[in-house]
Write an enzyme that holds these catalytic residues in place. Sequence first.
Site, PDB file in Angstrom:
ATOM      1  N   ARG A  88       0.828  -1.214   0.000  1.00 11.42           N
ATOM      2  CA  ARG A  88       0.000   0.000   0.000  1.00 11.42           C
ATOM      3  C   ARG A  88       0.857   1.256   0.000  1.00 11.42           C
ATOM      4  O   ARG A  88       0.305   2.361  -0.038  1.00 11.42           O
ATOM      5  CB  ARG A  88      -0.892   0.023   1.244  1.00 11.42           C
ATOM      6  CG  ARG A  88      -2.323  -0.498   1.038  1.00 11.42           C
ATOM      7  CD  ARG A  88      -2.986  -0.482   2.387  1.00 11.42           C
ATOM      8  NE  ARG A  88      -4.402  -0.403   2.411  1.00 11.42           N
ATOM      9  CZ  ARG A  88      -5.225  -1.452   2.577  1.00 11.42           C
ATOM     10  NH1 ARG A  88      -4.753  -2.661   2.631  1.00 11.42           N
ATOM     11  NH2 ARG A  88      -6.524  -1.262   2.690  1.00 11.42           N
ATOM     12  N   ARG A 127     -20.906  -2.984   3.010  1.00  4.80           N
ATOM     13  CA  ARG A 127     -20.284  -4.318   2.989  1.00  4.80           C
ATOM     14  C   ARG A 127     -20.640  -5.136   4.235  1.00  4.80           C
ATOM     15  O   ARG A 127     -20.631  -4.636   5.354  1.00  4.80           O
ATOM     16  CB  ARG A 127     -18.761  -4.147   2.914  1.00  4.80           C
ATOM     17  CG  ARG A 127     -17.995  -5.443   2.993  1.00  4.80           C
ATOM     18  CD  ARG A 127     -16.652  -5.332   2.382  1.00  4.80           C
ATOM     19  NE  ARG A 127     -15.809  -4.284   2.977  1.00  4.80           N
ATOM     20  CZ  ARG A 127     -14.662  -3.898   2.448  1.00  4.80           C
ATOM     21  NH1 ARG A 127     -14.221  -4.433   1.331  1.00  4.80           N
ATOM     22  NH2 ARG A 127     -13.959  -2.953   3.033  1.00  4.80           N
ATOM     23  N   ARG A 160     -17.622  -4.825   9.282  1.00  3.03           N
ATOM     24  CA  ARG A 160     -16.308  -4.544   9.853  1.00  3.03           C
ATOM     25  C   ARG A 160     -16.334  -3.210  10.590  1.00  3.03           C
ATOM     26  O   ARG A 160     -16.980  -2.273  10.146  1.00  3.03           O
ATOM     27  CB  ARG A 160     -15.258  -4.480   8.731  1.00  3.03           C
ATOM     28  CG  ARG A 160     -14.821  -5.841   8.271  1.00  3.03           C
ATOM     29  CD  ARG A 160     -13.986  -5.786   7.023  1.00  3.03           C
ATOM     30  NE  ARG A 160     -13.029  -4.679   6.975  1.00  3.03           N
ATOM     31  CZ  ARG A 160     -12.170  -4.504   5.971  1.00  3.03           C
ATOM     32  NH1 ARG A 160     -12.157  -5.354   4.950  1.00  3.03           N
ATOM     33  NH2 ARG A 160     -11.329  -3.502   5.960  1.00  3.03           N
TER      34      ARG A 160
END
Length: 220
Positions: A88, A127, A160
């Site tokens: 990343r 999500r 999450r």
Amino acid sequence: MNVILLGPPGAGKGTQAKLLVEQTGLTHVSSGDLFRAALREGTELGMLAKSYMDRGALVPDEVVIGMVMERIKQPDCAIGVIFDGFPRTIDQAKALKIEMAQHEKAIDAVLYMDVAREVLLRRIAGRQTCKVCGAIFNIYYFPSYKAGICDICGGKLYQRSDDTMETAQRRLDVYFEQTMPLIEHYRGEGNLREIDGRQDIGQVTEGMMQALGIDIAESP
Ligand code: AMP
């Protein structure tokens, strides 16, 4: 073959990684999943990572690099790896290249998925992940048949803790600042392949397989 999935949070890296694993037999290495597993086990690494993840910040390079380098030494990675969420930063990319070269390996392809920011926010905030098998759903784009229950294994779905709208905004800012430079980095290395991440899930997988030069019908 070693492949990196590059793209913003919410682009579908985790979903595509799982589908590519089914198609290619390569091993999925997700740095985010490794941190979440460490957190579930209550390790020091997990606690440390949580303090960054909950803020939508990146875990320091030396911590991530150490963890991923240990993971890719495991025998199941010898066949080849699909990297998801790693690297990343440019320093992570450099560390990965050095480590791979020491084992006479290289990154064969970097699959870059692009998706518009507004779509990303809904993809992240909507999500839902299965606690049992890790399957990923989305309340806006790809809901489970029964709310809160996994279609595949019947496990409970959860959100999450870093998938709230506020943290999602921060994670996207961090992506644009710290991870986007990797696109030019890998373009310069000559192995960047761009995939339109706005297409439906199956089309994205197909595009990735084509970019890897693998015929879907012939794969295991
Ligand atoms: P992900 O599951 O890939 O969205 O990652 C969730 C969170 O884990 C990120 O927002 C970061 O806090 C942390 N993380 C995962 N991979 C990395 C990485 N390569 N470098 C730094 N932090 C990471």
